[in-house]
Design an enzyme around this catalytic site. Structure first.
Site, PDB file in Angstrom:
ATOM      1  N   GLU A 144       0.797  -1.242   0.000  1.00  0.00           N
ATOM      2  CA  GLU A 144       0.000   0.000   0.000  1.00  0.00           C
ATOM      3  C   GLU A 144       0.826   1.286   0.000  1.00  0.00           C
ATOM      4  O   GLU A 144       0.610   2.163   0.832  1.00  0.00           O
ATOM      5  CB  GLU A 144      -0.959  -0.010   1.196  1.00  0.00           C
ATOM      6  CG  GLU A 144      -1.893  -1.212   1.191  1.00  0.00           C
ATOM      7  CD  GLU A 144      -2.916  -1.193   2.332  1.00  0.00           C
ATOM      8  OE1 GLU A 144      -2.835  -0.305   3.203  1.00  0.00           O
ATOM      9  OE2 GLU A 144      -3.797  -2.079   2.335  1.00  0.00           O
TER      10      GLU A 144
ATOM     11  N   GLU B 137      -6.214 -10.617  -1.477  1.00  0.00           N
ATOM     12  CA  GLU B 137      -7.026 -10.422  -0.259  1.00  0.00           C
ATOM     13  C   GLU B 137      -8.506 -10.285  -0.637  1.00  0.00           C
ATOM     14  O   GLU B 137      -9.142  -9.272  -0.384  1.00  0.00           O
ATOM     15  CB  GLU B 137      -6.567  -9.153   0.488  1.00  0.00           C
ATOM     16  CG  GLU B 137      -5.095  -9.147   0.824  1.00  0.00           C
ATOM     17  CD  GLU B 137      -4.639  -7.927   1.628  1.00  0.00           C
ATOM     18  OE1 GLU B 137      -5.490  -7.186   2.155  1.00  0.00           O
ATOM     19  OE2 GLU B 137      -3.421  -7.726   1.729  1.00  0.00           O
TER      20      GLU B 137
HETATM   21  C1  XIL Z   1      -6.295  -6.435   8.209  1.00  0.00           C
HETATM   22  C2  XIL Z   1      -6.516  -7.653   9.088  1.00  0.00           C
HETATM   23  O1  XIL Z   1      -7.364  -8.541   8.392  1.00  0.00           O
HETATM   24  C3  XIL Z   1      -7.125  -7.261  10.412  1.00  0.00           C
HETATM   25  O2  XIL Z   1      -7.184  -8.375  11.285  1.00  0.00           O
HETATM   26  C4  XIL Z   1      -6.286  -6.152  11.045  1.00  0.00           C
HETATM   27  O3  XIL Z   1      -6.936  -5.710  12.227  1.00  0.00           O
HETATM   28  C5  XIL Z   1      -6.115  -4.984  10.099  1.00  0.00           C
HETATM   29  O4  XIL Z   1      -5.529  -5.456   8.891  1.00  0.00           O
HETATM   30  N1  XIL Z   1      -5.000  -4.589   3.638  1.00  0.00           N
HETATM   31  C6  XIL Z   1      -3.972  -5.381   4.084  1.00  0.00           C
HETATM   32  C7  XIL Z   1      -4.197  -6.278   5.221  1.00  0.00           C
HETATM   33  O5  XIL Z   1      -2.909  -5.435   3.439  1.00  0.00           O
HETATM   34  O6  XIL Z   1      -3.047  -6.459   6.005  1.00  0.00           O
HETATM   35  C8  XIL Z   1      -5.338  -5.824   6.091  1.00  0.00           C
HETATM   36  O7  XIL Z   1      -5.591  -6.832   7.059  1.00  0.00           O
HETATM   37  C9  XIL Z   1      -6.569  -5.540   5.264  1.00  0.00           C
HETATM   38  C10 XIL Z   1      -6.272  -4.445   4.271  1.00  0.00           C
END
Ligand code: XIL
Length: 373
Positions: free
Chosen positions: A166, A271
């Site tokens: 990101e 994701e």
């Molecule tokens: C999220 C997790 O799923 C949660 O448990 C945590 O509280 C916050 O982060 N983008 C990403 C991930 O790259 O690491 C994030 O994961 C969701 C958004």
């Protein structure tokens, strides 16, 4: 009605129990029991995320689902700086080591997430002491040592890494984080070089959300070109894929996959989930409101079907790009585990994943499986 449409309706109707005794029942259940990773084995790997709850004393049903349906595991939070490296000189390897041991004993491919990010990181990382920020050289040394210590420790065990997570805003500008402000825009390049120096074989990935937005997509294409020109190693782009029932337009996702593939890198959908809740208005900070949490008791069939259709459409796009995609990871197994219950508003009841809160496969699961029947 065409054949695909009929198949889809039959699969979701079965999973909702609408035609429980219909002749397709045996087909649907054997489809489910084959496991998604096997159904898609000629297309791409299918993964999910796990946390300590699966690694330490897992519930039997959950473990069975994970083993049957998913071939690649990512950890949701274990490798984030605040967890693995909570203070300078103090490493917390317990869960990461457990993840690797678990992967080995159950024969999973392991993906690491993330080596460098500006979130979920203690502010102390950027300071020599309170009110005294680190200078460029000192912070760069810390970045390199963090990345290479982890990549080196898990060399050969973790197959791919989200090296930087990101780094860009939706308009394509760099996120104004402490890495950029102190190290400078080449912090991204330096992290990739450090990862490659530590592990010559892992797949190195740049991972981000909203990559279907043309400005952001084009900026990442430019990043790949900069990398190639400067011989910075990069193997793939991770398109996160936090989508909803009506966003994004999947033709934009398709265009982004093509754009990255054209640059000669592989694509991972890293994701995925399909949020079913209403989006809060864009003005101000989102706060909890009952009207924005309509499915606290259960998910109505109509929404469940709409979600199944959305997953199906998404997977059709991914299958179209199967030659460019290596991995598709769903961001969690059962609905209760999804971060979408707390993001962007805390305390809602979302239903974003493929299995419900009782570990039952949802219509979305059957809709995806039906694509490969
Ligand atoms: C999220 C997790 O799923 C949660 O448990 C945590 O509280 C916050 O982060 N983008 C990403 C991930 O790259 O690491 C994030 O994961 C969701 C958004």
């Amino acid at each position: 009605m065409n054949l695909q449409r009929r198949k889809f309706i039959k699969a979701v109707a079965l999973s909702l129990g609408v035609i429980a005794c219909a002749p397709g029942l045996a087909i649907a259940s054997s489809r489910a029991s084959k496991g998604l990773k096997n159904l898609f084995s000629n297309d791409f790997e299918i993964g999910t995320v796990v946390g300590p709850e699966l690694l330490i004393n897992p519930k039997k049903e959950l473990l069975e689902i994970v083993k049957r349906d998913f071939g690649v595991l990512t950890t949701e939070n274990i490798f984030k700086w605040e967890n693995i490296h909570p203070t300078d000189g103090h490493w917390n390897w317990v869960y990461a080591d457990e993840f690797v041991a678990f992967g080995k004993s159950h024969d999973f491919v392991l993906h690491g997430h993330p080596l460098l990010w500006h979130s979920q990181i203690p502010v102390g990382v950027f300071h020599e002491r309170k009110d005294k920020p680190l200078n460029r050289n000192a912070l760069l040394a810390k970045l390199e040592s963090h990345v290479s210590t982890i990549a080196d420790r898990y060399k050969g065990a973790i197959t791919s890494w989200d090296v930087v997570n990101e780094a860009f805003e939706d308009d394509g500008s760099l996120v104004q984080n402490r890495w950029l402000q102190t190290v400078g825009p080449d912090y991204i390049h330096l992290a990739f070089r450090a990862a490659r120096a530590a592990d010559s074989r892992a797949t190195l990935i740049y991972n981000d959300y909203n990559l279907w937005k043309p400005e952001k997509r084009d900026r990442v294409v430019q990043l790949i070109r900069e990398f190639k020109a400067k011989q910075v190693p990069i193997d793939a782009i991770g398109i996160q894929g936090h989508i909803g029932l009506d966003y994004p337009d999947l033709s934009h996702l398709s265009a982004a996959i093509s754009a990255f593939a054209r640059e000669g890198v592989r694509v991972h959908l890293s994701e995925l989930e399909v949020d079913v809740l209403p989006s809060p208005s864009r003005d101000g900070l989102p706060s909890y409101d009952l009207a924005l949490d309509p499915y606290r008791e259960n998910l109505p069939d109509s929404v469940s079907l709409a979600q199944a259709k959305r997953y199906e459409e998404l997977f059709k796009v991914l299958l179209k790009h199967r030659d460019s995609i290596d991995r598709v990871t769903i961001w969690g197994v059962t609905d209760d585990q999804s971060w979408k219950n707390d993001f962007p508003i805390e305390g809602r009841t979302n239903h974003a994943l493929l299995f419900d809160r009782d570990q039952r496969p949802k219509p979305a699961y059957h809709a995806i499986a039906a694509l490969k029947s």
